[in-house]
Enzyme design. Structure first.
Site, short mmCIF file in Angstrom:
data_model
loop_
_atom_site.label_atom_id
_atom_site.label_comp_id
_atom_site.label_asym_id
_atom_site.label_seq_id
_atom_site.Cartn_x
_atom_site.Cartn_y
_atom_site.Cartn_z
N GLY A 22 0.82 -1.21 0.00
CA GLY A 22 0.00 0.00 0.00
C GLY A 22 0.85 1.25 0.00
O GLY A 22 2.02 1.22 -0.35
N HIS A 25 2.26 4.58 -5.09
CA HIS A 25 2.85 5.71 -5.82
C HIS A 25 3.08 5.30 -7.26
O HIS A 25 2.69 4.19 -7.67
CB HIS A 25 4.14 6.15 -5.13
CG HIS A 25 5.12 5.03 -4.88
ND1 HIS A 25 5.67 4.27 -5.90
CD2 HIS A 25 5.62 4.51 -3.72
CE1 HIS A 25 6.50 3.37 -5.38
NE2 HIS A 25 6.47 3.47 -4.06
N GLY A 27 5.53 4.19 -8.82
CA GLY A 27 6.23 2.91 -9.02
C GLY A 27 5.24 1.76 -9.05
O GLY A 27 5.28 0.89 -9.93
N HIS A 28 4.32 1.76 -8.09
CA HIS A 28 3.28 0.71 -8.07
C HIS A 28 2.41 0.80 -9.32
O HIS A 28 2.04 -0.22 -9.90
CB HIS A 28 2.41 0.86 -6.82
CG HIS A 28 3.14 0.76 -5.51
ND1 HIS A 28 3.34 1.84 -4.69
CD2 HIS A 28 3.71 -0.29 -4.89
CE1 HIS A 28 4.00 1.46 -3.61
NE2 HIS A 28 4.24 0.17 -3.69
N GLN A 139 12.12 -3.74 -9.94
CA GLN A 139 13.57 -3.94 -10.01
C GLN A 139 14.28 -3.19 -8.86
O GLN A 139 15.37 -3.56 -8.46
CB GLN A 139 14.06 -3.42 -11.37
CG GLN A 139 15.56 -3.40 -11.57
CD GLN A 139 16.16 -4.79 -11.70
OE1 GLN A 139 15.47 -5.73 -12.11
NE2 GLN A 139 17.42 -4.92 -11.33
P1 AMP Z 1 6.15 -2.13 -1.56
O1 AMP Z 1 4.73 -1.67 -1.47
O2 AMP Z 1 7.15 -1.10 -1.20
O3 AMP Z 1 6.35 -3.46 -0.91
O4 AMP Z 1 6.39 -2.38 -3.09
C1 AMP Z 1 5.54 -3.21 -3.85
C2 AMP Z 1 6.18 -3.49 -5.17
O5 AMP Z 1 6.38 -2.26 -5.86
C3 AMP Z 1 7.55 -4.17 -5.03
O6 AMP Z 1 7.68 -5.17 -6.02
C4 AMP Z 1 8.49 -3.03 -5.26
O7 AMP Z 1 9.73 -3.44 -5.79
C5 AMP Z 1 7.73 -2.21 -6.28
N1 AMP Z 1 8.21 -0.83 -6.29
C6 AMP Z 1 8.39 -0.01 -5.23
N2 AMP Z 1 8.91 1.17 -5.62
C7 AMP Z 1 9.07 1.10 -6.97
C8 AMP Z 1 9.57 1.99 -7.97
N3 AMP Z 1 10.02 3.20 -7.66
N4 AMP Z 1 9.58 1.57 -9.25
C9 AMP Z 1 9.14 0.33 -9.58
N5 AMP Z 1 8.66 -0.56 -8.69
C10 AMP Z 1 8.63 -0.19 -7.40
#
Ligand code: AMP
Length: 275
Positions: A22, A25, A27-28, A139
């Site tokens: 959650g 942003h 990236g997600h 990545q």
């Molecule tokens: P998290 O919610 O931080 O556990 O991230 C969920 C997924 O989003 C994971 O596979 C992360 O690697 C990916 N993720 C987080 N930040 C980025 C980003 N800036 N660019 C691409 N993928 C991301």
């Protein structure tokens, strides 16, 4: 969730899953958009997984803006949001854990004991609950991709792991929910991490293949940034996580630093067209 996923599979639909914690942003969004393009059904899981946080980490204060996340995911057109409570994933009788082995002891794992056991345990459970054909990971969390791929190989899971390029702010900083913890001064210094690894990657493109020299180049560049404390910098093979004798395209330069109490990670694939 599992009944719905099984029904979709039986109807012939392929499912893409995007596991997240959650606080969504750009990236997600990029992972979800890719999943949307490649699957008939997209499930996004939103679960702050206590098993992957250390005792002194930020589990309690990790942001949980679920209403915003839901609106964002609805706008992206996902088919389901799976947002379980902690005791639905880990009821009192829950006992089994995935042991990720030695690759979980290096790099991130060295500073975060138990982290990848927690990640792989929840990923295995989320895969079983969502029945994906494909699963999307960033990545940015490169070691996580390596270990999830190992899980899939070792246990014969029928899931393809798709690694999605890191999405960055315009100044180069990798977008992360944890960037919100940076104070304005730290936020200004943070892009130095990306600049350092990009410079090393250009060094590689210019013919420098000694991994020790590429690491030293990164270290020197980072040393010029006041208040930034290096945890590790490493050129590694993207499957074994060991340092190659000579760097080759596809090797990864990974780095972790601390700015105050905030830990930042980033990496670059050597020889990749996109830096
Ligand atoms: P998290 O919610 O931080 O556990 O991230 C969920 C997924 O989003 C994971 O596979 C992360 O690697 C990916 N993720 C987080 N930040 C980025 C980003 N800036 N660019 C691409 N993928 C991301």
């Amino acid at each position: 969730m599992q009944e719905q996923a099984v029904a979709w599979r039986h109807a012939g639909d392929e499912i893409g899953v995007v596991p997240t914690m959650g606080a969504l942003h750009a990236g997600h969004d990029s992972l979800v958009a890719r999943a949307r393009r490649e699957n008939q059904r997209v499930i996004v899981t939103v679960f702050v997984n206590p098993a992957q946080f250390g005792p002194n980490e930020d589990f309690a204060r990790y942001p949980r803006p679920f209403d915003q996340d839901r609106a964002r995911l609805e706008a992206l057109g996902v088919d389901a949001i799976f947002h379980p409570a902690v005791d639905q994933i880990y009821p009192p009788a829950f006992k089994t854990r995935v042991d990720p082995g030695p690759l979980a002891e290096v790099l991130e794992g060295k500073s975060r004991p138990g982290h990848f056991a927690g990640v792989l345990t929840v990923v295995l459970k989320l895969f079983n609950l969502t029945q994906p054909k494909r699963a999307y990971f960033g990545q940015k969390d490169f070691q996580q991709v390596v270990l999830v791929r190992q899980l899939v190989r070792d246990f014969g899971l029928p899931v393809r792991i798709v690694a999605v390029p890191t999405v960055r702010h315009t100044d180069g900083l990798a977008i992360s929910s944890r960037n919100a913890y940076l104070d304005p001064g730290q936020r200004q210094l943070a892009p130095a991490v990306h600049h350092a690894i990009t410079e090393a990657a250009h060094g590689f493109a210019g013919g420098e293949t000694d991994p020790v020299r590429l690491e030293a180049l990164t270290r020197e560049r980072l040393a010029a940034t006041p208040g930034l404390v290096l945890d590790y910098v490493a050129v590694v093979d993207d499957t074994t996580l060991s340092r190659p004798a000579h760097a080759i395209p596809g090797n990864v330069l990974a780095v972790a630093v601390k700015l105050g109490s905030i830990r930042l990670i980033d990496n670059v694939v050597l020889g990749a067209e996109r830096l």
